[in-house]
Design an enzyme around this catalytic site. Structure first.
Site: not given
Ligand code: DGT
Ligand code: MG
Length: 368
Positions: A204, A206, A292
């Site tokens: 996604d 963010d 997000d």
């Molecule tokens: P990806 O899978 O390539 O999108 O990898 P990331 O690291 O961007 O993972 P993502 O998009 O699921 O989440 C981004 C960051 O935000 C994650 O490393 C921790 C944080 N995060 C995710 N969900 C929540 C939540 O519900 N609450 C809070 N406080 N932080 C969150």
């Molecule tokens: Mg992400």
């Protein structure tokens, strides 16, 4: 032995937030295997087991070289018996039987396919698997009752499981900037998540949005959503108040401004012509992308930036360090010192690391 054959002694700190973990490392062959076992443990809701495998994998990601023999690992932290035996088997035989049988199991594949539907968590997927369902198509064929998120998840399944490229993330950034600036010109928009850590692809995109004048960010989220909807850019959206008490041992009542923190889970409709100028005008000309959006008050912006940059394991380790080593409670909103019974303010990520007694780790080295 000749000097080149001496096993180098590597000192490694035990919390991932005390170490530098680059995106590209030397042990993917091992970490991918351990992460299959971690994922499988998540599917059976065995959190302790899943975290143990993730921590092991993370230690290998921080090594400056490829592991050749199991002896090289004997002084490293976080490597439990189970992880070590899997690593040993892979080093000796090229594969691990447990990892391969997990990867191939119908249970694992079905859980992977069903939790891959946006809006479907482990509990729901598990119930479906026990009812004999295996894929998103089965959900449609058997007429399962789906909520709005899951309906969108099934409808855009293929797009949402196609990795988002950095190029696409940049195009989305331009759109989000335009929307936010049209509504609040002084607002600050930060790309967070994996792309901030330097990833080339993600599941996604963010964003974190704030405004230097405390309170100006209030009610901004619904306006952004309306603006995007008016432009026909959203295929799905759901805005929620964020759960502000993420840490169990935090203070009972957070400061009153914490309920202004909002999150929007959305699916963008991205015109292909915006990504690829050679795209045929008449061809299927758009694709769905998960985005997000998070809005944070300025006073919490540093905590939100740190909390939304990840990686998930890095975040988890930061909170564990805060609680176990410092008697503090860290969330994406604040840092609370349980001994001094007060909140610690910060206006940058660097200050938060300082409060926590940690060396600053830049986003590109938080790929734990
Ligand atoms: P990806 O899978 O390539 O999108 O990898 P990331 O690291 O961007 O993972 P993502 O998009 O699921 O989440 C981004 C960051 O935000 C994650 O490393 C921790 C944080 N995060 C995710 N969900 C929540 C939540 O519900 N609450 C809070 N406080 N932080 C969150
Ligand atoms: Mg992400």
């Amino acid at each position: 032995p000749k000097p080149s054959e001496v096993t180098p002694v590597i000192r490694m700190k035990s919390y991932a937030c005390q170490r530098r973990t680059p995106l590209k490392h030397h042990n993917s062959f091992l970490t991918e295997a351990l992460e299959i076992l971690a994922e499988n443990a998540e599917f059976s809701e065995n959190e302790g087991r899943s975290v143990a495998f993730r921590r092991s994998a993370s230690v290998l990601k921080a090594l400056p070289h490829a592991v050749r023999t199991i002896d090289e690992l004997k002084d490293l932290p976080c490597l439990g018996e189970h992880s070590l035996s899997v690593i040993k088997e892979i080093l000796e035989d090229g594969t691990s039987r447990e990892v391969e049988s997990t990867r191939q199991s119908e249970q694992f594949q079905a859980m992977k396919a069903l939790t891959g539907v946006f809006g479907v968590g482990v509990k729901t997927a598990d119930r479906w698997v026990r009812e004999g369902l295996r894929s998103p198509l089965d959900l449609v064929d058997t007429g399962q009752k789906l909520n709005h998120a899951q309906q969108a998840g099934v409808q855009y399944y293929k797009d949402l499981n196609t990795p988002v490229t950095r190029k696409e993330a940049m195009v989305i950034s331009v759109i989000v900037e335009k929307a936010v600036k049209a509504l609040l010109p002084e607002a600050i928009i930060t790309l967070t998540g994996g792309f901030r850590r330097g990833k080339e692809v993600g599941h996604d995109v963010d964003f974190l949005i704030t405004h230097p004048e405390e309170g100006a960010e209030e009610k901004l989220m619904p306006k952004i959503v309306n603006w995007l909807e008016d432009q026909g850019l959203l295929l799905y959206q759901k805005t929620t108040r964020n759960s502000y008490l993420e840490s169990k041992d935090g203070p009972a009542r957070p400061p009153s401004n914490m309920d202004r923190f909002e999150r929007c889970f959305s699916i963008f409709k991205l015109e292909q012509s915006k990504i690829d100028s050679n795209a045929h005008a008449e061809a299927s000309s758009w694709r769905a992308i998960r985005v997000d959006l998070v809005v944070s008050p300025y006073s919490q912006f540093a905590f939100a930036t740190l909390g939304w940059t990840g990686s998930k394991l890095f975040e988890r380790e930061l909170r564990r360090w805060a609680g176990q080593e410092k008697g503090m409670s860290l969330s994406s909103h604040a840092l609370y010192d349980s001994k001094k019974k007060c909140y610690l303010q910060a206006s940058s990520e660097e200050e938060i690391f300082t409060h926590l007694g940690l060396e600053y780790i830049p986003p590109s080295e938080r790929n734990a």
